[in-house]
Design a protein around this motif. Structure first.
Motif, PDB file in Angstrom:
ATOM      1  N   ALA A 108      15.067 -32.296 -25.385  1.00  0.00           N
ATOM      2  CA  ALA A 108      15.137 -32.182 -23.743  1.00  0.00           C
ATOM      3  C   ALA A 108      14.013 -31.193 -22.897  1.00  0.00           C
ATOM      4  CB  ALA A 108      16.389 -32.115 -23.377  1.00  0.00           C
ATOM      5  N   LEU A 109      13.875 -31.130 -21.812  1.00  0.00           N
ATOM      6  CA  LEU A 109      13.380 -29.546 -21.591  1.00  0.00           C
ATOM      7  C   LEU A 109      14.950 -28.953 -20.361  1.00  0.00           C
ATOM      8  CD1 LEU A 109       9.501 -30.277 -21.445  1.00  0.00           C
ATOM      9  CD2 LEU A 109      11.097 -28.862 -22.623  1.00  0.00           C
ATOM     10  N   ARG A 110      15.147 -27.898 -19.650  1.00  0.00           N
ATOM     11  CA  ARG A 110      16.361 -27.893 -18.839  1.00  0.00           C
ATOM     12  C   ARG A 110      15.164 -26.490 -17.590  1.00  0.00           C
ATOM     13  NH1 ARG A 110      21.791 -29.421 -19.366  1.00  0.00           N
ATOM     14  NH2 ARG A 110      21.718 -28.265 -17.051  1.00  0.00           N
ATOM     15  N   GLY A 111      16.046 -26.244 -16.966  1.00  0.00           N
ATOM     16  CA  GLY A 111      14.983 -25.006 -16.182  1.00  0.00           C
ATOM     17  C   GLY A 111      16.079 -25.288 -14.744  1.00  0.00           C
ATOM     18  N   SER A 112      16.254 -24.332 -13.772  1.00  0.00           N
ATOM     19  CA  SER A 112      17.567 -23.463 -13.178  1.00  0.00           C
ATOM     20  C   SER A 112      16.773 -22.773 -12.997  1.00  0.00           C
ATOM     21  CB  SER A 112      18.637 -24.071 -13.554  1.00  0.00           C
ATOM     22  OG  SER A 112      20.046 -23.427 -12.767  1.00  0.00           O
ATOM     23  N   ASP A 113      17.021 -22.579 -11.040  1.00  0.00           N
ATOM     24  CA  ASP A 113      16.271 -21.454 -10.846  1.00  0.00           C
ATOM     25  C   ASP A 113      17.777 -21.097 -10.101  1.00  0.00           C
ATOM     26  OD1 ASP A 113      13.775 -21.781  -9.770  1.00  0.00           O
ATOM     27  OD2 ASP A 113      14.509 -22.882  -7.536  1.00  0.00           O
ATOM     28  N   ASN A 137      15.113 -33.299 -18.133  1.00  0.00           N
ATOM     29  CA  ASN A 137      13.280 -34.121 -18.661  1.00  0.00           C
ATOM     30  C   ASN A 137      13.961 -34.381 -20.211  1.00  0.00           C
ATOM     31  OD1 ASN A 137      11.619 -35.658 -18.471  1.00  0.00           O
ATOM     32  ND2 ASN A 137      10.256 -34.350 -17.026  1.00  0.00           N
ATOM     33  N   ARG A 138      14.167 -35.768 -20.873  1.00  0.00           N
ATOM     34  CA  ARG A 138      14.461 -35.940 -22.338  1.00  0.00           C
ATOM     35  C   ARG A 138      12.822 -36.696 -22.508  1.00  0.00           C
ATOM     36  NH1 ARG A 138      19.929 -39.435 -22.156  1.00  0.00           N
ATOM     37  NH2 ARG A 138      21.636 -36.920 -21.947  1.00  0.00           N
ATOM     38  N   HIS A 175       6.612 -39.581 -22.802  1.00  0.00           N
ATOM     39  CA  HIS A 175       7.061 -40.082 -21.619  1.00  0.00           C
ATOM     40  C   HIS A 175       8.526 -39.426 -21.193  1.00  0.00           C
ATOM     41  CE1 HIS A 175      10.819 -43.262 -20.064  1.00  0.00           C
ATOM     42  NE2 HIS A 175       9.694 -43.018 -19.447  1.00  0.00           N
ATOM     43  N   HIS A 176       8.252 -39.478 -20.423  1.00  0.00           N
ATOM     44  CA  HIS A 176       9.437 -38.295 -18.943  1.00  0.00           C
ATOM     45  C   HIS A 176      10.384 -38.773 -18.455  1.00  0.00           C
ATOM     46  CE1 HIS A 176       7.429 -36.385 -15.997  1.00  0.00           C
ATOM     47  NE2 HIS A 176       6.482 -37.277 -16.785  1.00  0.00           N
ATOM     48  N   ASN A 177      10.617 -38.800 -17.644  1.00  0.00           N
ATOM     49  CA  ASN A 177      11.900 -38.343 -16.586  1.00  0.00           C
ATOM     50  C   ASN A 177      12.480 -37.704 -15.710  1.00  0.00           C
ATOM     51  OD1 ASN A 177      12.793 -40.325 -14.879  1.00  0.00           O
ATOM     52  ND2 ASN A 177      14.176 -41.207 -15.796  1.00  0.00           N
ATOM     53  N   PRO A 178      12.011 -36.796 -15.529  1.00  0.00           N
ATOM     54  CA  PRO A 178      12.653 -35.498 -14.241  1.00  0.00           C
ATOM     55  C   PRO A 178      14.276 -36.225 -14.059  1.00  0.00           C
ATOM     56  CG  PRO A 178      11.004 -35.758 -13.264  1.00  0.00           C
ATOM     57  CD  PRO A 178      10.990 -36.517 -14.549  1.00  0.00           C
ATOM     58  N   GLN A 179      15.182 -35.280 -14.007  1.00  0.00           N
ATOM     59  CA  GLN A 179      16.562 -35.374 -13.578  1.00  0.00           C
ATOM     60  C   GLN A 179      17.458 -34.397 -12.736  1.00  0.00           C
ATOM     61  OE1 GLN A 179      18.365 -37.772 -17.418  1.00  0.00           O
ATOM     62  NE2 GLN A 179      18.055 -39.841 -15.879  1.00  0.00           N
ATOM     63  N   ALA A 180      18.202 -34.455 -12.186  1.00  0.00           N
ATOM     64  CA  ALA A 180      18.954 -33.703 -11.744  1.00  0.00           C
ATOM     65  C   ALA A 180      20.514 -33.809 -11.478  1.00  0.00           C
ATOM     66  CB  ALA A 180      18.156 -32.972 -10.205  1.00  0.00           C
ATOM     67  N   LEU A 181      21.147 -33.114 -11.063  1.00  0.00           N
ATOM     68  CA  LEU A 181      22.392 -33.169 -11.052  1.00  0.00           C
ATOM     69  C   LEU A 181      22.725 -33.500  -9.953  1.00  0.00           C
ATOM     70  CD1 LEU A 181      24.832 -33.762 -12.941  1.00  0.00           C
ATOM     71  CD2 LEU A 181      25.958 -31.395 -12.907  1.00  0.00           C
TER      72      LEU A 181
END
Length: 353
Positions: A108-113, A137-138, A175-181
């Motif tokens: 998984a990848l993560r990012g946050s401003d 994003n997994r 395969h990827h699928n960006p998600q947000a909370l």
């Protein structure tokens, strides 16, 4: 006289026995000669003896480089968002230096401003902080890479070099699928049914992918991005011999992507009135979630006739109101620790027929 006859008979028996043994020896020699002339054993190939197959298991660390990185720099990343990944691989060694490997990796990848950007950095940190976007994003990746050893191994796998640096390059599909909370409230200050849930951002079209944009809009003509993408894996590593059957390696590699949507951020803000749902609107423009009192806001009337309070430069369609930077594709880094087991080699033995 009797003694003479006995001696004569003994001589005759010895002569007959010698002749019989000689005949048997000649038959054996002829038989062996025929076996040798009919021998069809395979020729021993020293080159093929150096070829073998391996299986590997890896533990990886993933780091994201993109629009939600701390700084503008191409190779800016937030180490605190390092995430684990795991991989399986199989390879075939073709000679003293060359190996072809296939691998599967999941991580998984993560990012946050808000977590990464420095709000006191007036050059670019404050912009990213006020943007307040985030994602996970997994990644599920299949790759094929060519590996080139610096120290060649001229011996068999049992006498391979104790260690060697190497480089690799290849191609991968993932395969990827960006998600947000999802936040608790929408821009209309009403509770969202999806509050606290991870939602898929592509389905929402946060940059107007599913909306009817005007021909004058900065994002006009934008299309939904694909969830299956290609990448170029490239990197370096070092492999160490543990024993005849096991190797241990460490490597650092990068995935150069052909998409800028690994984080669902690439182009401009769109008018908030073009969205069909409050969830899409809330995840396109998230600056309203910031509660700092010193952040100035101004009312704007969107195309749906509703007035929203937004931070100037955010959440409004305008050529310079950038949500991301579309000319720079995303990248992610893979740091790998791998244990490899040698499962076989090519070795031809001579056989008699």
């Amino acid at each position: 006289m009797k003694t003479f006859y006995c001696f004569l008979i003994s001589v005759l028996l010895v002569s007959f026995s010698y002749e019989a043994v000689s005949q048997m020896d000649r038959k054996t020699i002829r038989k062996n000669n025929r076996r040798q002339t009919s021998f069809r054993g395979k020729k021993f190939d020293f080159g093929k003896e150096k070829q073998y197959y391996t299986l590997g298991f890896s533990v990886n660390a993933l780091n994201y480089y993109g629009d939600l990185a701390p700084n503008i720099g191409r190779f800016s990343t937030d180490i605190s968002f390092t995430r684990p990944a795991f991989g399986l691989s199989a390879s075939h060694r073709f000679g003293p230096r060359y190996t072809l490997a296939a691998a599967f990796m999941y991580g998984a990848l993560r990012g946050s401003d808000v977590s990464s950007a420095d709000e006191n950095d007036l050059r670019n940190g404050v912009y990213r902080y006020n943007r307040n976007l985030s994602f996970r994003n997994r990644i599920k990746e299949l790759s094929v890479t060519a590996i080139f050893d610096l120290n060649e191994n001229q011996a068999t796998y049992m006498s391979k070099v104790s260690w060697t640096p190497y480089a690799f390059i290849g191609v991968s599909a993932f395969h990827h699928n960006p998600q947000a909370l999802a936040p608790a409230f929408g821009l209309d200050n009403q509770s969202l049914a999806e509050a606290g849930q991870w939602v898929s951002l592509r389905d929402l079209g946060t940059e107007g992918q599913h909306a009817n944009l005007l021909a004058t809009d900065a994002n006009y003509g934008i299309k939904p991005y694909k969830l299956i993408q290609f990448a170029i894996p490239i990197g370096v590593g070092a492999r160490f011999k543990i024993n005849d059957l096991f190797d241990f390696s460490g490597e650092i590699g990068f995935r150069y992507l052909f998409t800028d949507y690994i984080d669902d951020v690439s182009r401009n803000y769109v008018d908030l009135g073009v969205f069909d749902t409050e969830l899409a609107r809330a995840l396109s423009y998230r600056s309203n979630e910031l509660t700092k009192p010193d952040i100035a806001r101004e009312p704007i009337v969107a195309r749906n006739g509703v007035t929203y309070d937004v931070i100037p430069g955010y959440g409004v369609e305008f050529p310079t109101n950038n949500r991301g930077k579309k000319n720079d594709k995303d990248i992610f880094m893979v740091t790998t620790l791998k244990l490899t087991y040698i499962i076989g080699k090519t070795f031809h033995r001579a056989k008699f027929r």
